[in-house]
Design an enzyme around this catalytic site. Structure first.
Site, PDB file in Angstrom:
ATOM      1  CD  GLU A   1      19.235 -16.008  -8.266  1.00 34.86           C
ATOM      2  OE1 GLU A   1      19.645 -14.942  -8.761  1.00 34.86           O
ATOM      3  OE2 GLU A   1      18.134 -16.103  -7.707  1.00 34.86           O
TER       4      GLU A   1
ATOM      5  CB  CYS B   1       3.531   5.011  -3.789  1.00 39.42           C
ATOM      6  SG  CYS B   1       4.916   5.374  -4.888  1.00 39.42           S
TER       7      CYS B   1
ATOM      8  CB  CYS C   1       4.671   0.323  -2.010  1.00 41.46           C
ATOM      9  SG  CYS C   1       6.391  -0.090  -1.699  1.00 41.46           S
TER      10      CYS C   1
HETATM   11  S1  SF4 Z   1       9.466   1.934  -2.843  1.00 38.97           S
HETATM   12 FE1  SF4 Z   1       7.230   1.845  -2.760  1.00 38.97          FE
HETATM   13  S2  SF4 Z   1       6.627   3.802  -1.940  1.00 38.97           S
HETATM   14 FE2  SF4 Z   1       8.731   4.018  -2.653  1.00 38.97          FE
HETATM   15  S3  SF4 Z   1       8.605   4.733  -4.749  1.00 38.97           S
HETATM   16 FE3  SF4 Z   1       8.664   2.530  -4.839  1.00 38.97          FE
HETATM   17  S4  SF4 Z   1       6.518   1.924  -4.876  1.00 38.97           S
HETATM   18 FE4  SF4 Z   1       6.584   3.994  -4.155  1.00 38.97          FE
END
Ligand code: SF4
Length: 314
Positions: free
Chosen positions: A35, A188, A191
């Site tokens: 860490e 995204c 994700c």
């Molecule tokens: S958290 Fe996931 S869904 Fe939200 S902006 Fe980041 S990559 Fe995209």
């Protein structure tokens, strides 16, 4: 959050960096060391050059505490941010076992709120969140926060943490931050937070980036050279404390040879140093070292660059 926790867990099982050595050990000291090393340094550098040699030389907190600070700084050489090494050593002189409690951890030298949380969850499996840069970015995007306060972020992080498996949850967040929720082009569609993320339409709006101007400090450095040796001093001030190097001088003597310029970036400033050589017929400084001896001293990056410049020019 239950459905999201399940998605994060599945994502981590499939994509997580499970083999990182600090994720496979149960030794709190090894986790604490990782860490601290990872605070300002990339995983690749820590893995390739520092983590294993350090643990081999200092396998326990006790062995670290018993070692001279010079030996610790020498092993830290090149990793930068030497206060980390000094604080590790100081902690090791005070305790032989890390406490599990966050409040007790924060009282140790160099352990801030995030590091205390990271040790608590990764070494002792406490159900608490962590708050490093990748995690902050994810939280800001999920909740469309542009300029949140640390308090706001910690409150959100505590609400979201998975109490069933906090270790995997926090490791997953770091991996998602470094491979999916990227600063510029987040993925995204892969994700695990996509279903609950409010910022996914324009993710790069969150958080607002504040550009800091880094000032440049200019210095003149004088190298004292006597019969193939160079004079170095061990720094005693806060900056690069304990490391050997070359001191800045206000006024240059008239008969010096200009060798060149070296630069080095630090957190709060950039250093530009003009290097001059003073050839001495008789030594005037306290400590002179041959090049072989200098190689055994703990030097900062800028001082190592100066030695290289000297060898290139002479
Ligand atoms: S958290 Fe996931 S869904 Fe939200 S902006 Fe980041 S990559 Fe995209």
């Amino acid at each position: 959050m239950k459905a999201t926790h399940m998605k994060i867990h599945a994502w981590y099982q499939a994509n997580g960096r499970h083999t990182l050595p600090w994720r496979t050990t149960h030794d709190p000291y090894a986790i604490y060391l990782s860490e601290v090393m990872l605070q300002q340094t990339q995983v690749k550098t820590v893995l390739e050059r520092y983590y294993f040699p350090f643990l081999e030389r200092f396998p326990t907190l006790q062995s670290l505490g018993e070692a001279p600070l010079d030996d610790v700084l020498k092993l830290w050489e090149g990793l930068g941010y030497y206060t980390r090494a000094r604080n590790l050593h100081k902690t090791a002189t005070q305790i032989t076992q890390l406490p599990e409690d966050i409040d007790a951890l924060i009282k140790l030298p160099g352990i801030g709120k995030n590091t205390a949380h990271a040790i608590a969850v990764f070494a002792f499996k406490k159900p608490v969140p962590i708050m490093e840069a990748n995690v902050k970015r994810i939280l800001c995007r999920i909740h469309t926060l542009t300029t949140p306060t640390p308090k706001e972020l910690w409150e959100i992080a505590y609400r979201m943490v998975d109490h069933t498996n906090p270790f995997d949850y926090n490791q997953a967040l770091m991996d998602i931050g470094s491979t999916v929720c990227l600063p510029k082009n987040p993925h995204c569609h892969t994700c695990p937070f996509e279903a609950i993320c409010q910022g996914k339409e324009e993710p790069t709006r969150y958080p607002t980036k504040i550009k800091k101007q880094t000032p440049t400090r200019h210095q003149q450095l004088l190298l004292y050279n006597h019969q193939n040796t160079l004079a170095l001093t061990q720094r005693t001030g806060r900056f690069l404390h304990g490391l050997w190097g070359f001191e800045a001088c206000e006024t240059l003597p008239s008969d010096t040879l200009y060798l060149g310029e070296v630069t080095q970036s630090y957190t709060h400033f950039k250093l530009t140093a003009q290097i001059h050589l003073c050839r001495e017929s008789t030594p005037t400084q306290s400590h002179y070292f041959s090049i072989e001896e200098i190689e055994r001293l703990a030097l900062s990056k800028v001082d190592a660059k100066i030695v290289k410049l000297f060898l290139d020019k002479i």
